[in-house]
Write a protein that holds these residues in place. Structure first.
Motif, PDB file in Angstrom:
ATOM      1  N   ASP A 107       0.809  -1.216   0.000  1.00  0.00           N
ATOM      2  CA  ASP A 107       0.000   0.000   0.000  1.00  0.00           C
ATOM      3  C   ASP A 107       0.846   1.272   0.000  1.00  0.00           C
ATOM      4  O   ASP A 107       0.337   2.359   0.247  1.00  0.00           O
ATOM      5  CB  ASP A 107      -0.923   0.017   1.226  1.00  0.00           C
ATOM      6  CG  ASP A 107      -0.148  -0.043   2.544  1.00  0.00           C
ATOM      7  OD1 ASP A 107       1.065  -0.369   2.512  1.00  0.00           O
ATOM      8  OD2 ASP A 107      -0.754   0.217   3.607  1.00  0.00           O
ATOM      9  N   HIS A 352      -5.148   8.558   3.389  1.00  0.00           N
ATOM     10  CA  HIS A 352      -5.206   7.098   3.512  1.00  0.00           C
ATOM     11  C   HIS A 352      -5.510   6.677   4.939  1.00  0.00           C
ATOM     12  O   HIS A 352      -6.214   5.688   5.170  1.00  0.00           O
ATOM     13  CB  HIS A 352      -3.890   6.485   3.031  1.00  0.00           C
ATOM     14  CG  HIS A 352      -3.910   6.127   1.572  1.00  0.00           C
ATOM     15  ND1 HIS A 352      -4.310   4.901   1.118  1.00  0.00           N
ATOM     16  CD2 HIS A 352      -3.629   6.854   0.464  1.00  0.00           C
ATOM     17  CE1 HIS A 352      -4.250   4.863  -0.200  1.00  0.00           C
ATOM     18  NE2 HIS A 352      -3.832   6.049  -0.624  1.00  0.00           N
ATOM     19  N   ASP A 353      -5.006   7.404   5.914  1.00  0.00           N
ATOM     20  CA  ASP A 353      -5.339   7.099   7.312  1.00  0.00           C
ATOM     21  C   ASP A 353      -6.839   7.252   7.544  1.00  0.00           C
ATOM     22  O   ASP A 353      -7.451   6.449   8.266  1.00  0.00           O
ATOM     23  CB  ASP A 353      -4.562   8.022   8.255  1.00  0.00           C
ATOM     24  CG  ASP A 353      -3.087   7.668   8.330  1.00  0.00           C
ATOM     25  OD1 ASP A 353      -2.723   6.580   7.848  1.00  0.00           O
ATOM     26  OD2 ASP A 353      -2.307   8.488   8.854  1.00  0.00           O
ATOM     27  N   ARG A 355      -9.171   6.867   5.316  1.00  0.00           N
ATOM     28  CA  ARG A 355      -9.868   5.757   4.663  1.00  0.00           C
ATOM     29  C   ARG A 355      -9.797   4.493   5.514  1.00  0.00           C
ATOM     30  O   ARG A 355     -10.784   3.757   5.625  1.00  0.00           O
ATOM     31  CB  ARG A 355      -9.265   5.508   3.283  1.00  0.00           C
ATOM     32  CG  ARG A 355     -10.057   4.474   2.492  1.00  0.00           C
ATOM     33  CD  ARG A 355      -9.613   4.376   1.058  1.00  0.00           C
ATOM     34  NE  ARG A 355     -10.466   3.477   0.317  1.00  0.00           N
ATOM     35  CZ  ARG A 355     -10.313   3.170  -0.967  1.00  0.00           C
ATOM     36  NH1 ARG A 355      -9.322   3.735  -1.651  1.00  0.00           N
ATOM     37  NH2 ARG A 355     -11.133   2.352  -1.578  1.00  0.00           N
ATOM     38  N   ARG A 356      -8.635   4.238   6.131  1.00  0.00           N
ATOM     39  CA  ARG A 356      -8.545   3.068   7.007  1.00  0.00           C
ATOM     40  C   ARG A 356      -9.432   3.245   8.236  1.00  0.00           C
ATOM     41  O   ARG A 356     -10.039   2.297   8.721  1.00  0.00           O
ATOM     42  CB  ARG A 356      -7.090   2.842   7.426  1.00  0.00           C
ATOM     43  CG  ARG A 356      -6.231   2.234   6.323  1.00  0.00           C
ATOM     44  CD  ARG A 356      -4.888   1.781   6.865  1.00  0.00           C
ATOM     45  NE  ARG A 356      -4.063   2.919   7.253  1.00  0.00           N
ATOM     46  CZ  ARG A 356      -3.185   3.501   6.452  1.00  0.00           C
ATOM     47  NH1 ARG A 356      -3.030   3.054   5.207  1.00  0.00           N
ATOM     48  NH2 ARG A 356      -2.454   4.515   6.865  1.00  0.00           N
ATOM     49  N   GLY A 359     -13.080   2.299   7.743  1.00  0.00           N
ATOM     50  CA  GLY A 359     -13.173   1.001   7.093  1.00  0.00           C
ATOM     51  C   GLY A 359     -14.377   0.217   7.545  1.00  0.00           C
ATOM     52  O   GLY A 359     -15.414   0.754   7.930  1.00  0.00           O
ATOM     53  N   GLU A 420     -18.962  -0.406   0.078  1.00  0.00           N
ATOM     54  CA  GLU A 420     -18.225   0.519   0.949  1.00  0.00           C
ATOM     55  C   GLU A 420     -18.758   1.936   0.804  1.00  0.00           C
ATOM     56  O   GLU A 420     -19.041   2.606   1.803  1.00  0.00           O
ATOM     57  CB  GLU A 420     -16.734   0.482   0.613  1.00  0.00           C
ATOM     58  CG  GLU A 420     -15.906   1.423   1.491  1.00  0.00           C
ATOM     59  CD  GLU A 420     -14.454   1.485   1.075  1.00  0.00           C
ATOM     60  OE1 GLU A 420     -13.688   2.200   1.731  1.00  0.00           O
ATOM     61  OE2 GLU A 420     -14.092   0.820   0.074  1.00  0.00           O
TER      62      GLU A 420
END
Length: 774
Positions: A107, A352-353, A355-356, A359, A420
């Motif tokens: 990633d 990206h953090d 998005r995680r 989740g 999602e």
């Protein structure tokens, strides 16, 4: 079958990607690509089948993958384990020796500058100069095995922001100095475009262009819209490269460029107390760049930075004295570049953090609370990165935390696919504003779809003005593009609006008049408490095409079309948007509004105005009271007809008028004069517009205009002297093109305003405020 050749006991090995045979590193120079791990490892041999060296090594790497990572950076997972007997000979180490298996993260984002692709070659060049640095024992497709450096990372002993022990600072400076002794001929070849040795200015320019080429450009299709929403322009890094000043010449050398606390190992060996690891980002150039990256990434407390610079200079004078030339002046240039380029990885990693965080379990219960906390933490990191990069990249305004949170969430919503995206949309539905009923052309489901597409819009479809962020999107199932408008939460404009934009546009749409203006399709609030409006997108043709604005002035047919629309606006029933309007005394109200604006300026702006000889609010009130204008019948006015609020079209109307947030009810003459003040207008076009305007309206709208129009023009010149000065002092709105153009010509505006007010004008007088527009 031929017997396999014997392997030298201390050979350093590399696995080639085009053959399963391993070869000695010193004989065959192959590279392994940094890319996501490919096919799964091969299975173990069947019972009774003889294992090959390849099988044993791959089984060893597969075992490492199953272990918990001992330390993961942004680019690699690092797995520590002991060498097994079957692979000991291949690695040139005894059984039980500890090694590190490094596996590229699947990633990992391309967010770093790389001069060389193969860390193996760099580590080999260190052997004679830095004998305790790690060795690459073997490398293959998707992995590398390095020797293990016994000790603990400095980050475990002293966290970021904490002072580093003086002995360690001294040893770190010595490490950087010793690195410059690595011979150039032992390093891999440099790219053909590399600047010549000692050209420090050329090296920094090269870094800026490489950051644009290797970091921004590959990520722009995914993150460009997010950066545009945050106010980071597409050409920020190339423009930074153009501004690199002349610098002292320093001899080039090997640079680590990533010497932070996780990459410094503290050992028990008194002869080598510190060992530097992770050389994959090494480069060859000005040693001052290595010091700058070290200062920024080590995150020393402010009071220790001078000590680090002094120790570096002392150590470097013993090894390479010429590297210290121009230290006091040029270090700041490299620090500025480091802050500038860091905004790209910081923003993308924060996204990206988020998005995680949102989740599978991040949209319900405690998971939702944790996701929202992480969104706020990510917004804080982005804000800090933007503030650090604002000066070197000349960003103008840094968005507020709430604006950043909204931009990150919209990017997240657009990234989701299928279930999602649906799950996130259901967890954070938009709330309609009942003042605007559901529109048949854009029902509720289409509004949600438009919001989901908003964060995925490319940078070319994101337009950030002084008061709104506008994003053009295509909604599946809707036959025309729309624009999502969001009011900037920290709008710093001193001239606020008086009417609701949606009410103004509705009044225009309901009136039988030929005025080209957007239609309001939806009004509401999306997460996290972010108001929005959706309008029709009034640009003909492809929605990807940039709108055309008359930035250099109106053509004759455009001047006619605009005047006709201003005349038509007098037939719009303004009472439904401002029932209290129409009482006259518009000029007096306008002067009072300007005096109040001056009174409410920040103290720094007031001080700058006094320095330049502009009167304070009380004195300005006295000066403006000398002028009077005739009363004319009021009408609905746009209030801000600058060229960027006019979009060219191909019919008889010629121009679409957008951005009605500053609409007001007042004297129609003022609208025409303010437009001429905000837009370059040749005398013949000005006369043409006045003649057409006078002939198109009854006398109740135009009486005494030949005497009064100059009064409005003087008033606008004086207004600009204060408003544009405040923008120069505070930096408010400098990323908007109309603001940039205004502040670039401020010296002429100041002279005209002082002349209008009867104040002395000093020849060549300029603001001298130290801030230049981007």
């Amino acid at each position: 079958m031929e017997p396999r050749p014997a392997w030298p006991p201390n050979a350093t090995l590399v696995m080639r990607t085009d053959t399963p045979v391993f070869t000695v590193c010193h004989t065959v120079l192959t590279s392994y690509p940094e890319r996501p791990v490919g096919a799964p490892p091969l299975p173990r041999p069947f019972r009774g089948e003889r294992a090959t060296p390849d099988d044993e090594l791959r089984a060893f790497v597969a075992r490492a993958r199953r272990l918990e990572s001992a330390g993961s950076g942004h680019h690699n997972h690092n797995h520590v384990l002991d060498v097994t007997e079957p692979v000991a000979e291949r690695l040139g180490r005894g059984p039980g020796t500890r090694v590190i298996v490094r596996i590229p993260r699947p990633d990992a984002l391309p967010v770093v500058i790389r001069t060389w692709r193969n860390e193996t070659h760099i580590l080999r060049a260190l052997k004679g100069t830095l004998p305790h640095a790690p060795e690459c024992l073997c490398a293959g497709d998707g992995f590398a095995i390095h020797s293990y450096v016994d000790g603990v990372p400095l980050s475990r002993l002293t966290g970021n922001g904490k002072p580093v022990d003086t002995l360690h600072v001294r040893e770190l400076a010595a490490l950087l100095a010793r690195t410059t002794r690595v011979r150039r001929r032992t390093l891999p070849p440099l790219p053909a475009f590399w600047p010549r040795d000692t050209d420090s200015q050329g090296f920094l320019r090269t870094l800026a262009h490489l950051a644009d080429r290797q970091i921004r450009q590959p990520n722009w299709p995914v993150f460009g819209g997010l950066f545009a929403a945050l106010g980071v322009p597409e050409d920020a890094l190339p423009r930074l490269a153009e501004r690199v000043p002349a610098m002292s010449r320093r001899p080039y050398s090997l640079l680590h460029t990533d010497l932070h606390r996780d990459n410094v190992i503290v050992t028990d060996d008194p002869g080598t107390p510190l060992v530097c690891v992770d050389w994959e980002l090494a480069t060859y150039g000005d040693p001052l760049h290595d010091l700058a990256t070290h200062l920024v990434r080590m995150r020393y407390p402010d009071h220790q930075r001078a000590e680090v610079v002094e120790e570096w200079a002392r150590a470097m004078r013993e090894v390479r004295p010429a590297a210290v030339a121009g230290l006091a002046r040029d270090l700041d240039h490299y620090l500025a570049f480091e802050r500038a380029q860091s905004v790209y990885p910081d923003v993308m990693r924060a996204a990206h953090d988020v998005r995680r965080a949102f989740g599978a379990n991040g949209t319900e219960g405690e998971g939702l609370d944790d996701a929202e906390r992480r969104l706020d933490a990510a917004a804080l990191r982005v804000q800090e990165a933007l503030e650090a990069a604002a000066e070197p990249l000349r960003l103008g305004n840094v968005p507020s935390r709430s604006e950043i949170s909204g931009a990150l969430f919209r990017w997240l919503l657009s990234r989701g696919e299928g279930e999602e995206r649906g799950r996130i949309a259901r967890a954070f539905p938009w709330q309609p504003d009942r003042r605007v009923p559901e529109h048949p052309e854009l029902p509720a489901w289409a509004v949600q779809a438009a919001l989901a597409e908003e964060g995925a819009a490319p940078a070319s479809r994101v337009f950030k003005g002084t008061g709104h962020l506008n994003t053009v999107v295509r909604v599946p199932g809707v036959g025309f593009p729309v624009v999502v408008r969001r009011k900037l939460p920290d709008d710093c404009r001193r001239e606020g609006g008086f009417l609701s934009e949606h009410s103004v546009l509705r009044a225009i749409a309901e009136a039988p008049v030929a005025v080209a203006a957007p239609r309001v399709l939806a009004l509401g609030t999306s997460y996290p408490g972010d108001p929005f409006a959706i309008h029709t997108y009034e640009v003909p043709g492809d929605p990807g095409r940039l709108p055309g604005h008359p930035v250099h002035g109106l053509l004759p047919h455009e001047a006619d079309g605009l005047v006709d629309q201003l005349c038509a606006l007098t037939r719009v029933k303004y009472e439904q948007v401002d029932p209290a309007a129409g009482e006259g005394r518009f000029h007096r109200w306008l002067c009072g509004h300007l005096v109040a604006l001056v009174e409410q300026l920040p103290e720094d702006s007031k001080q700058a105005a006094r320095h330049l000889g502009l009167p304070d609010a009380d004195r300005l009130h006295e000066m403006l009271a000398r002028h009077r204008v005739s009363e004319r019948r009021p009408a609905l006015l746009h209030g801000d007809l600058n060229p960027w609020n006019l979009v060219r079209r191909a019919d008889s109307l010629a121009l679409t008028i957008i951005d009605w947030e500053l609409a007001v009810v007042g004297d129609p003459l003022y609208e025409l004069v303010r437009h001429m003040h905000l837009t370059p207008t040749r005398p013949e076009i000005r006369d043409r517009m006045f003649r057409r305007w006078e002939s198109g309206l009854p006398d109740e709208y135009t009486r005494d205009w030949r005497r009064d129009w100059r009064v409005y023009r003087w008033l606008e010149i004086v207004r600009s002297a204060y408003v544009d000065l405040d923008r120069l002092v505070t930096g408010a709105g400098l990323d908007a093109p109309n603001v940039r153009r205004a502040v670039e010509s401020y010296a002429m505006t100041l002279a005209a305003a002082k002349g209008t007010l009867g104040l002395p004008v000093r020849p060549g007088e300029t603001p001298g405020l130290g801030r230049a527009p981007a």
